[in-house]
Structure formats: structure tokens, C-alpha cells
Design a protein around this motif. Structure first.
Motif, PDB file in Angstrom:
ATOM      1  N   ARG A   7      -4.317   3.554  -7.249  1.00  0.00           N
ATOM      2  CA  ARG A   7      -4.443   3.778  -5.805  1.00  0.00           C
ATOM      3  C   ARG A   7      -3.279   3.085  -5.119  1.00  0.00           C
ATOM      4  O   ARG A   7      -2.868   1.987  -5.503  1.00  0.00           O
ATOM      5  N   HIS A   8      -2.741   3.719  -4.095  1.00  0.00           N
ATOM      6  CA  HIS A   8      -1.639   3.110  -3.337  1.00  0.00           C
ATOM      7  C   HIS A   8      -2.028   1.717  -2.854  1.00  0.00           C
ATOM      8  O   HIS A   8      -3.207   1.403  -2.684  1.00  0.00           O
ATOM      9  N   ALA A   9      -1.024   0.894  -2.629  1.00  0.00           N
ATOM     10  CA  ALA A   9      -1.256  -0.457  -2.118  1.00  0.00           C
ATOM     11  C   ALA A   9      -1.613  -0.397  -0.622  1.00  0.00           C
ATOM     12  O   ALA A   9      -1.542   0.661   0.011  1.00  0.00           O
ATOM     13  N   LYS A  10      -1.985  -1.542  -0.076  1.00  0.00           N
ATOM     14  CA  LYS A  10      -2.473  -1.657   1.307  1.00  0.00           C
ATOM     15  C   LYS A  10      -1.429  -1.174   2.310  1.00  0.00           C
ATOM     16  O   LYS A  10      -0.273  -1.580   2.273  1.00  0.00           O
ATOM     17  N   SER A  11      -1.874  -0.322   3.220  1.00  0.00           N
ATOM     18  CA  SER A  11      -0.951   0.232   4.210  1.00  0.00           C
ATOM     19  C   SER A  11      -1.147  -0.408   5.573  1.00  0.00           C
ATOM     20  O   SER A  11      -2.152  -1.065   5.842  1.00  0.00           O
ATOM     21  N   SER A  12      -0.174  -0.169   6.413  1.00  0.00           N
ATOM     22  CA  SER A  12      -0.172  -0.739   7.752  1.00  0.00           C
ATOM     23  C   SER A  12      -0.841   0.202   8.747  1.00  0.00           C
ATOM     24  O   SER A  12      -0.638   1.415   8.699  1.00  0.00           O
ATOM     25  N   TRP A  13      -1.611  -0.385   9.637  1.00  0.00           N
ATOM     26  CA  TRP A  13      -2.205   0.355  10.752  1.00  0.00           C
ATOM     27  C   TRP A  13      -1.576  -0.097  12.071  1.00  0.00           C
ATOM     28  O   TRP A  13      -2.124   0.123  13.136  1.00  0.00           O
ATOM     29  N   GLY A  14      -0.391  -0.749  11.974  1.00  0.00           N
ATOM     30  CA  GLY A  14       0.243  -1.366  13.133  1.00  0.00           C
ATOM     31  C   GLY A  14       0.741  -0.411  14.196  1.00  0.00           C
ATOM     32  O   GLY A  14       0.877  -0.793  15.351  1.00  0.00           O
ATOM     33  N   ASN A  26       1.981  -2.412   4.234  1.00  0.00           N
ATOM     34  CA  ASN A  26       2.127  -3.656   4.993  1.00  0.00           C
ATOM     35  C   ASN A  26       2.626  -4.740   4.034  1.00  0.00           C
ATOM     36  O   ASN A  26       2.855  -4.484   2.839  1.00  0.00           O
ATOM     37  N   GLY A  27       2.799  -5.951   4.515  1.00  0.00           N
ATOM     38  CA  GLY A  27       3.326  -7.037   3.682  1.00  0.00           C
ATOM     39  C   GLY A  27       2.447  -7.311   2.469  1.00  0.00           C
ATOM     40  O   GLY A  27       2.944  -7.485   1.346  1.00  0.00           O
ATOM     41  N   ARG A  28       1.139  -7.350   2.675  1.00  0.00           N
ATOM     42  CA  ARG A  28       0.209  -7.572   1.565  1.00  0.00           C
ATOM     43  C   ARG A  28       0.305  -6.440   0.537  1.00  0.00           C
ATOM     44  O   ARG A  28       0.235  -6.664  -0.671  1.00  0.00           O
ATOM     45  N   GLY A  29       0.477  -5.229   1.033  1.00  0.00           N
ATOM     46  CA  GLY A  29       0.604  -4.078   0.148  1.00  0.00           C
ATOM     47  C   GLY A  29       1.867  -4.135  -0.693  1.00  0.00           C
ATOM     48  O   GLY A  29       1.848  -3.808  -1.886  1.00  0.00           O
ATOM     49  N   THR A  54       2.643  12.678  -1.639  1.00  0.00           N
ATOM     50  CA  THR A  54       3.818  12.644  -0.765  1.00  0.00           C
ATOM     51  C   THR A  54       3.655  11.694   0.416  1.00  0.00           C
ATOM     52  O   THR A  54       4.598  11.492   1.180  1.00  0.00           O
ATOM     53  N   ALA A  55       2.496  11.083   0.580  1.00  0.00           N
ATOM     54  CA  ALA A  55       2.295  10.127   1.680  1.00  0.00           C
ATOM     55  C   ALA A  55       3.270   8.957   1.532  1.00  0.00           C
ATOM     56  O   ALA A  55       3.586   8.537   0.410  1.00  0.00           O
ATOM     57  N   LEU A  56       3.735   8.432   2.643  1.00  0.00           N
ATOM     58  CA  LEU A  56       4.713   7.340   2.607  1.00  0.00           C
ATOM     59  C   LEU A  56       4.205   6.143   1.824  1.00  0.00           C
ATOM     60  O   LEU A  56       4.927   5.558   1.016  1.00  0.00           O
ATOM     61  N   ARG A  57       2.945   5.755   2.009  1.00  0.00           N
ATOM     62  CA  ARG A  57       2.433   4.561   1.335  1.00  0.00           C
ATOM     63  C   ARG A  57       2.396   4.726  -0.188  1.00  0.00           C
ATOM     64  O   ARG A  57       2.581   3.762  -0.914  1.00  0.00           O
ATOM     65  N   PRO A 136     -10.435  -0.744  -4.614  1.00  0.00           N
ATOM     66  CA  PRO A 136      -9.585  -1.224  -3.520  1.00  0.00           C
ATOM     67  C   PRO A 136      -8.141  -0.724  -3.646  1.00  0.00           C
ATOM     68  O   PRO A 136      -7.727  -0.217  -4.689  1.00  0.00           O
ATOM     69  N   THR A 137      -7.402  -0.894  -2.578  1.00  0.00           N
ATOM     70  CA  THR A 137      -5.995  -0.519  -2.613  1.00  0.00           C
ATOM     71  C   THR A 137      -5.289  -1.296  -3.721  1.00  0.00           C
ATOM     72  O   THR A 137      -5.601  -2.457  -3.987  1.00  0.00           O
ATOM     73  N   GLY A 138      -4.367  -0.628  -4.389  1.00  0.00           N
ATOM     74  CA  GLY A 138      -3.596  -1.245  -5.467  1.00  0.00           C
ATOM     75  C   GLY A 138      -4.306  -1.303  -6.803  1.00  0.00           C
ATOM     76  O   GLY A 138      -3.723  -1.735  -7.795  1.00  0.00           O
ATOM     77  N   ALA A 139      -5.568  -0.861  -6.878  1.00  0.00           N
ATOM     78  CA  ALA A 139      -6.333  -0.957  -8.126  1.00  0.00           C
ATOM     79  C   ALA A 139      -5.900   0.124  -9.118  1.00  0.00           C
ATOM     80  O   ALA A 139      -5.431   1.199  -8.745  1.00  0.00           O
ATOM     81  N   LEU A 140      -6.111  -0.204 -10.406  1.00  0.00           N
ATOM     82  CA  LEU A 140      -5.694   0.654 -11.509  1.00  0.00           C
ATOM     83  C   LEU A 140      -6.853   0.894 -12.465  1.00  0.00           C
ATOM     84  O   LEU A 140      -7.445  -0.054 -12.980  1.00  0.00           O
TER      85      LEU A 140
END
Length: 174
Positions: A7-14, A26-29, A54-57, A136-140
Motif C-alpha cells: 500500500r502506498h505510504a502516508k499522503s498529505s491532505w494539506g 507527507n513527511g511521515r510517508g 498512477t496516483a501521485l502518492r 495501514p499505509t506503507g504496509a506489505l
């Protein structure tokens, strides 16, 4: 054959004006993506083919993985991996996986979690417990199959070899 569902890593909602598909990490991602890239390398979980949304994250997560892969992996950007169901992911894997021995799919929830659960006929009990709890985000998820070609993929025929979250890797590192 081995399927790596990342799964993609954590993204920004900023930026509320950004379309969902255009949200960056985001930085954590960014940190988590690099952590998981090192984990893949250190555990010889090296894909020779990658199917990436194709999503940026997802593309930014992929960019953090590539420097850790000692071999070249064939990368396909597939727009259908964005906002699809588990049934769609299975079809994409069947159509695009070919004979890749170690196939990675880099995508999104809930399709990622649903796909891992649908394919895992057997598992280590802790891996399945963690997977059922949350993806969760980043999980494999690492799922092994006794097939010769991804077109032979069917639900319930895989063995969930492991399920690793970025926090598991950080906790193990001390």
C-alpha cells in the motif's frame, strides 16, 4: 510465485484543492516508504515486475523503492489500480503479471486489503491477525502461490507468508 502487495505510504491532505489522485506523500510517508524499501532489500523481497497505480502518492512511494532494488524491475503504471475493487485487482494481476516470479502491486485501500484477504488461503496466524486488524499505509503483504503464470491466480490459493507494517520495521530496529 510471490506477490508483494504494498500500500502506498502516508499522503498529505494539506492542500484541500488537490484532486485525490494528485495528493503527494507527507513527511511521515516519505520516511515510511524509505523504511519499507530498506526492509524489502534487507529481506530479499525484490520484485522483478511492479504494477503501480498512477496516483501521485503511489508513484512517489515507488520512487523511494527503486534505489534499493539491486536489479532492474519492469515497471508498469496502471490507471485501473486507482480506486478499484479486489475483483479488479485480481483481473489486473492476471492480465499484467505474466511469468514474473516476484510481482509487486503498489496500490490503494480498500482494494489492497480486500485482495490480500481474498488470496490468502493459509497464513501464519500473526500475519493474518495483523492483516485483519488493519492494512495501514506503507504496509506489505507477501503471498506465495504454487502457480506458473499469474493468469492462473484464484482466490484462496495463496499462503500469506508475512504482513509487515512500517511500525513493525521501526520497532524491530529499536
Amino acid at each position: 510465485m510471490r506477490l508483494l502487495l504494498l500500500r502506498h505510504a502516508k499522503s498529505s491532505w494539506g492542500d484541500p484543492d488537490l484532486a485525490d489522485i494528485d495528493r503527494p506523500l507527507n513527511g511521515r510517508g516519505k520516511t515510511a516508504a524509505t523504511t519499507m524499501a530498506r526492509y524489502l532489500k534487507d529481506n530479499a523481497l525484490l520484485p522483478n515486475q511492479i504494477l503501480c497505480s498512477t496516483a501521485l502518492r503511489t508513484r512517489e512511494t515507488l520512487a523511494r523503492l527503486l534505489p534499493f532494488l539491486p536489479q532492474e524491475a519492469h515497471v508498469q503504471l496502471i490507471s485501473d489500480l486507482y480506486q478499484q475493487s479486489e475483483d479488479d485487482y485480481l483481473g489486473i494481476i492476471r492480465r499484467h503479471g505474466g511469468r514474473a516470479q516476484n510481482l509487486m502491486v503498489l496500490g490503494h485501500n480498500p482494494a489492497m486489503e480486500d485482495t490480500a484477504l481474498a488470496l490468502s488461503g493459509t497464513s501464519s496466524s500473526q500475519a493474518m491477525t495483523n492483516l485483519e486488524e488493519k492494512y495501514p499505509t506503507g504496509a506489505l503483504a507477501v503471498i506465495d502461490f504454487d502457480i506458473a503464470d499469474w493468469s492462473e491466480l484464484h482466490p484462496g490459493t495463496g499462503h500469506l507468508e508475512r504482513f509487515t507494517r512500517p511500525k513493525d520495521v521501526r520497532d524491530a530496529a529499536g
